[in-house]
Motif scaffolding. Structure first.
Motif, short mmCIF file in Angstrom:
data_model
loop_
_atom_site.label_atom_id
_atom_site.label_comp_id
_atom_site.label_asym_id
_atom_site.label_seq_id
_atom_site.Cartn_x
_atom_site.Cartn_y
_atom_site.Cartn_z
N ARG A 128 0.82 -1.22 0.00
CA ARG A 128 0.00 0.00 0.00
C ARG A 128 0.85 1.26 0.00
N ALA A 129 2.08 1.15 0.50
CA ALA A 129 3.02 2.28 0.47
C ALA A 129 3.77 2.36 -0.86
N LYS A 130 3.47 1.47 -1.77
CA LYS A 130 4.13 1.39 -3.09
C LYS A 130 5.61 1.09 -2.97
N ASP A 131 5.99 0.41 -1.90
CA ASP A 131 7.37 -0.04 -1.72
C ASP A 131 7.44 -1.47 -2.27
N TRP A 132 7.52 -1.55 -3.60
CA TRP A 132 7.41 -2.84 -4.29
C TRP A 132 8.53 -3.80 -3.88
N GLU A 133 9.72 -3.30 -3.68
CA GLU A 133 10.84 -4.17 -3.31
C GLU A 133 10.59 -4.83 -1.95
N LYS A 134 10.18 -4.04 -0.98
CA LYS A 134 9.91 -4.60 0.35
C LYS A 134 8.70 -5.53 0.31
N ALA A 135 7.68 -5.15 -0.46
CA ALA A 135 6.49 -6.00 -0.58
C ALA A 135 6.87 -7.36 -1.17
N ARG A 136 7.72 -7.33 -2.20
CA ARG A 136 8.15 -8.59 -2.83
C ARG A 136 8.96 -9.44 -1.85
N LYS A 137 9.84 -8.82 -1.06
CA LYS A 137 10.64 -9.54 -0.07
C LYS A 137 9.73 -10.20 0.97
N LYS A 138 8.76 -9.45 1.48
CA LYS A 138 7.83 -9.99 2.47
C LYS A 138 6.95 -11.08 1.86
N LEU A 139 6.62 -10.91 0.61
CA LEU A 139 5.82 -11.91 -0.10
C LEU A 139 6.55 -13.25 -0.16
N LYS A 140 7.86 -13.20 -0.41
CA LYS A 140 8.66 -14.43 -0.42
C LYS A 140 8.65 -15.10 0.95
N GLU A 141 8.76 -14.31 2.00
CA GLU A 141 8.72 -14.86 3.35
C GLU A 141 7.35 -15.48 3.64
N CYS A 142 6.29 -14.83 3.18
CA CYS A 142 4.94 -15.37 3.37
C CYS A 142 4.76 -16.70 2.66
N ARG A 143 5.30 -16.79 1.46
CA ARG A 143 5.16 -18.04 0.69
C ARG A 143 5.78 -19.23 1.42
N ILE A 144 6.89 -19.00 2.11
CA ILE A 144 7.54 -20.08 2.85
C ILE A 144 6.64 -20.57 3.98
N LEU A 145 5.90 -19.65 4.59
CA LEU A 145 5.10 -19.97 5.77
C LEU A 145 3.64 -20.33 5.48
N CYS A 146 3.16 -20.07 4.28
CA CYS A 146 1.72 -20.16 4.01
C CYS A 146 1.22 -21.55 3.65
N GLU A 147 2.08 -22.49 3.40
CA GLU A 147 1.65 -23.79 2.88
C GLU A 147 0.51 -24.44 3.67
N PRO A 148 0.54 -24.46 4.99
CA PRO A 148 -0.58 -25.10 5.71
C PRO A 148 -1.91 -24.37 5.58
N TYR A 149 -1.89 -23.15 5.09
CA TYR A 149 -3.09 -22.33 5.10
C TYR A 149 -3.70 -22.08 3.72
N GLY A 150 -3.10 -22.62 2.68
CA GLY A 150 -3.67 -22.52 1.34
C GLY A 150 -3.77 -21.11 0.79
N LEU A 151 -2.73 -20.32 0.95
CA LEU A 151 -2.75 -18.94 0.48
C LEU A 151 -1.94 -18.72 -0.80
N ASP A 152 -1.57 -19.79 -1.48
CA ASP A 152 -0.74 -19.65 -2.68
C ASP A 152 -1.39 -18.77 -3.75
N GLU A 153 -2.68 -18.96 -4.00
CA GLU A 153 -3.34 -18.15 -5.03
C GLU A 153 -3.36 -16.68 -4.64
N LEU A 154 -3.56 -16.40 -3.36
CA LEU A 154 -3.53 -15.01 -2.89
C LEU A 154 -2.17 -14.39 -3.16
N TYR A 155 -1.11 -15.11 -2.84
CA TYR A 155 0.23 -14.56 -3.04
C TYR A 155 0.60 -14.50 -4.51
N ASP A 156 0.06 -15.39 -5.34
CA ASP A 156 0.23 -15.27 -6.79
C ASP A 156 -0.39 -13.97 -7.28
N LEU A 157 -1.58 -13.66 -6.76
CA LEU A 157 -2.28 -12.44 -7.16
C LEU A 157 -1.46 -11.20 -6.80
#
Length: 176
Positions: A128-157
């Motif tokens: 939301r702050a348009k800090d695309w680099e930080k958002a992408r970095k956090k997105l990678k961290e989320c992908r590592i942790l999201c597997e039990p919760y089925g959020l892959d499509e959300l993070y793809d979006l």
């Protein structure tokens, strides 16, 4: 789905799983018998009903099963939820925050889930702050942790959106 899969296997045909999305919203509504002599039905009407219907439609967009409105989420703080997005639904001029229900109190108390939610919230804030680099970095961290919760499509979006906004930045008044 389990029963349908067994039936399909018995019949020698391919099983196509059923996917059902729910939209849950809380607030005042009108409930009762409505209509005229030509058409009479027990129904529920109102803004909150319409929003619940719009939320149900969003379950497909975000690849999740249960989408909550902010009012509902506020009433169930003990359940495991994360914010999906801020959207503007048809007929409204102001964006609303929407959430996904991921589990019960046990999941909410799980330290791994809380770490995921922390990274997820940081990803949304950077996005939301348009800090695309930080958002992408956090997105990678989320992908590592999201597997039990089925959020892959959300993070793809979000990954697709970030790439699009890097190529063609949103306007200065964009609020996410």
């Amino acid at each position: 789905n389990e029963r349908l899969q067994k039936e399909a296997e018995t019949d020698g045909r391919k099983h196509v799983p059923l996917k059902v999305g729910l939209g849950l919203n809380t607030g005042p509504v009108v409930v009762g018998n409505m209509g005229s002599d030509q058409r009479f039905d027990y129904s529920v009407l109102g803004d909150n009903v319409n929003l619940a219907s719009r939320l149900e439609g969003q379950s497909k967009s975000y690849g999740v099963n249960i989408v909550l409105g902010a009012n509902t989420r506020a009433l169930v703080p003990e359940l495991a939820t994360v914010e999906l997005d801020k959207i503007q639904v048809k007929g409204k001029t102001v964006g609303i925050n929407i959430f996904v229900l991921l589990g019960d109190e046990t999941i909410e108390q799980n330290p791994d889930f809380r770490v995921l939610r922390g990274h997820h919230d940081q990803m949304l804030a950077a996005y939301r702050a348009k800090d695309w680099e930080k958002a992408r970095k956090k997105l990678k961290e989320c992908r590592i942790l999201c597997e039990p919760y089925g959020l892959d499509e959300l993070y793809d979006l979000y990954e697709e959106r970030i790439a699009e906004y890097e190529a063609a930045p949103p306007p200065p008044d964009w609020d996410g």
